[in-house]
Each structure stands twice: as structure tokens, then as C-alpha cells.
Scaffold this motif. Structure first.
Motif, PDB file in Angstrom:
ATOM      1  N   THR A   1       0.833  -1.205   0.000  1.00  0.00           N
ATOM      2  CA  THR A   1       0.000   0.000   0.000  1.00  0.00           C
ATOM      3  C   THR A   1       0.864   1.249   0.000  1.00  0.00           C
TER       4      THR A   1
ATOM      5  N   GLN B   1      -3.189  -2.854  -2.393  1.00  0.00           N
ATOM      6  CA  GLN B   1      -4.083  -3.952  -2.062  1.00  0.00           C
ATOM      7  C   GLN B   1      -4.165  -4.047  -0.551  1.00  0.00           C
ATOM      8  N   LYS B   2      -5.345  -3.796  -0.022  1.00  0.00           N
ATOM      9  CA  LYS B   2      -5.486  -3.766   1.427  1.00  0.00           C
ATOM     10  C   LYS B   2      -5.461  -5.175   2.000  1.00  0.00           C
TER      11      LYS B   2
ATOM     12  N   GLU C   1      -6.893  -1.062   5.694  1.00  0.00           N
ATOM     13  CA  GLU C   1      -6.029   0.062   6.024  1.00  0.00           C
ATOM     14  C   GLU C   1      -6.095   1.212   5.030  1.00  0.00           C
ATOM     15  N   LEU C   2      -6.613   0.986   3.835  1.00  0.00           N
ATOM     16  CA  LEU C   2      -6.728   2.073   2.863  1.00  0.00           C
ATOM     17  C   LEU C   2      -7.846   3.045   3.232  1.00  0.00           C
TER      18      LEU C   2
ATOM     19  N   ASN D   1     -11.854  -3.349  -2.096  1.00  0.00           N
ATOM     20  CA  ASN D   1     -10.764  -4.160  -1.563  1.00  0.00           C
ATOM     21  C   ASN D   1      -9.398  -3.581  -1.868  1.00  0.00           C
ATOM     22  N   SER D   2      -9.283  -2.872  -2.974  1.00  0.00           N
ATOM     23  CA  SER D   2      -7.988  -2.339  -3.354  1.00  0.00           C
ATOM     24  C   SER D   2      -8.174  -1.155  -4.286  1.00  0.00           C
TER      25      SER D   2
ATOM     26  N   ASN E   1      -8.782   9.241  -0.207  1.00  0.00           N
ATOM     27  CA  ASN E   1      -9.491   8.680   0.935  1.00  0.00           C
ATOM     28  C   ASN E   1     -10.447   9.773   1.410  1.00  0.00           C
TER      29      ASN E   1
END
Length: 191
Positions: A86, A106-107, A111-112, A118-119, A126
Motif C-alpha cells: 500500500t 491492495q489492502k 487500512e486504505l 478491496n484495493s 481517501n
């Protein structure tokens, strides 16, 4: 591996070497942004361009030497951190004075902060951190931590002041350890 040393060869280095790329017009800004992740590195040049190398995204080839990361060309970069797969960059948009957090990768466990996705194969904002003044970022596998201005309007979590709650939690942890150590005989090889 992954070209993260930017030396154009896949071998371990046992002593420090200068990255020859960052000379002349591509000289690194000593007061700029530097970042090293598990498989990727990044440097801001004096001209304000972010260069990256290594495994930039979970999909795609490794960059064996520094390349400009054009997805952040219209932004002023304040801080950056790279996780396992990430990337997190606190930026100000040069076209409008909006601060934000750009994420990609790619989480592992969210965390993203761009649920329900998902990614993010390409860099994207964000939305939860839009307008927040982030002082620092720490990315790791499965987590990302932000140091945010106290006036950012984020909820705060208070530590429990109830001594009984803390004592109960500590006692529970101790009793589990005690039960495990008393629970049975250790298995040793017979001679």
C-alpha cells in the motif's frame, strides 16, 4: 529484490552506495520527501517531482530504477509512507487548496480506508481524511497510523479511568497464562 535499491541489478548490497540517478536535474531535495517501504522507495526531487522504484503496486512490474510517479504530479506532497502493498501520501491539490490523503494498493484488513473497495490499482483519495491536516503517516502490513492536527474534527478515544476495569483485564490475562503453564506436562523426547 523488487528493485527497491534502484541499482538496476538484483543482488544484495553489504555497504552503502550512492544512487547515481539523483544528480544534476534530478537532484533529490534534502528537505523534501523520502520514503522506504518493504518493497518500494520514493524520493522528491528539487523540481517537486516524486520518483519511485521497486514494487509500486501489487499488480504490475517492478521498477528497477527511479521513475516519475505521474499520478501525483498535480499535488504538493507533505508526507508519504509505504506499507507492504500500500501507499499513503498526504497532499495539497495545486489546482484548488484542498488537502487530502491519496492511497493505493491492495489492502489486507481495510487500512486504505476506502471501504467497501478491496484495493485501489490507481491512486485515489481517501474521502474520510479530506481536508485534514496530517502531520505524519506510518504504514505497515494491515494498518496505517496518522498523526493528525488536534483540531481536525476526528473522534477521540479516551482511555478507561476505571481501575477495576484495568485490574480485571490484567487478572484475566494473568490467569490465562497461569492456566496454560499449569495445564499439562511438557512433552520432551525420551532418552
Amino acid at each position: 529484490g523488487y528493485g527497491r535499491l534502484s541499482l538496476k541489478e538484483q543482488k544484495d548490497e553489504l555497504s552503502a552506495r550512492r544512487i547515481e540517478f539523483f544528480k544534476g536535474p534530478y537532484a533529490a531535495d534534502p528537505e523534501g520527501v523520502f520514503c522506504c517501504g518493504m518493497a518500494v522507495s520514493a524520493v522528491m526531487t528539487k523540481a517537486g517531482q516524486l520518483f519511485m522504484w521497486g514494487q509500486i503496486k501489487p499488480t504490475g512490474d517492478c521498477w528497477m530504477y527511479p521513475r516519475p510517479f505521474y499520478e501525483l504530479s498535480n499535488f504538493k506532497i507533505h508526507c508519504i509512507s509505504m506499507g507492504c502493498t500500500t501507499g499513503f501520501v498526504h497532499v495539497t491539490n495545486l489546482r484548488q487548496p484542498d488537502k487530502g490523503l491519496v492511497v493505493w494498493g491492495q489492502k489486507a484488513i481495510g487500512e486504505l480506508g476506502i471501504a467497501p473497495s478491496n484495493s485501489a490499482a490507481t491512486a485515489r483519495m481517501n474521502e474520510h481524511m479530506a481536508g485534514k491536516d496530517i502531520q505524519g503517516i506510518a504504514a505497515m502490513y494491515g494498518a496505517a497510523l496518522y498523526i493528525v492536527d488536534a483540531d481536525a474534527g476526528l473522534p477521540s478515544i479516551e482511555a478507561p479511568e476505571d481501575e477495576e476495569h484495568v485490574a480485571t483485564a490484567a487478572k484475566g490475562a494473568g490467569s490465562k497464562r497461569g492456566a496454560a503453564s499449569k495445564g499439562g506436562k511438557s512433552k520432551k523426547a525420551k532418552k
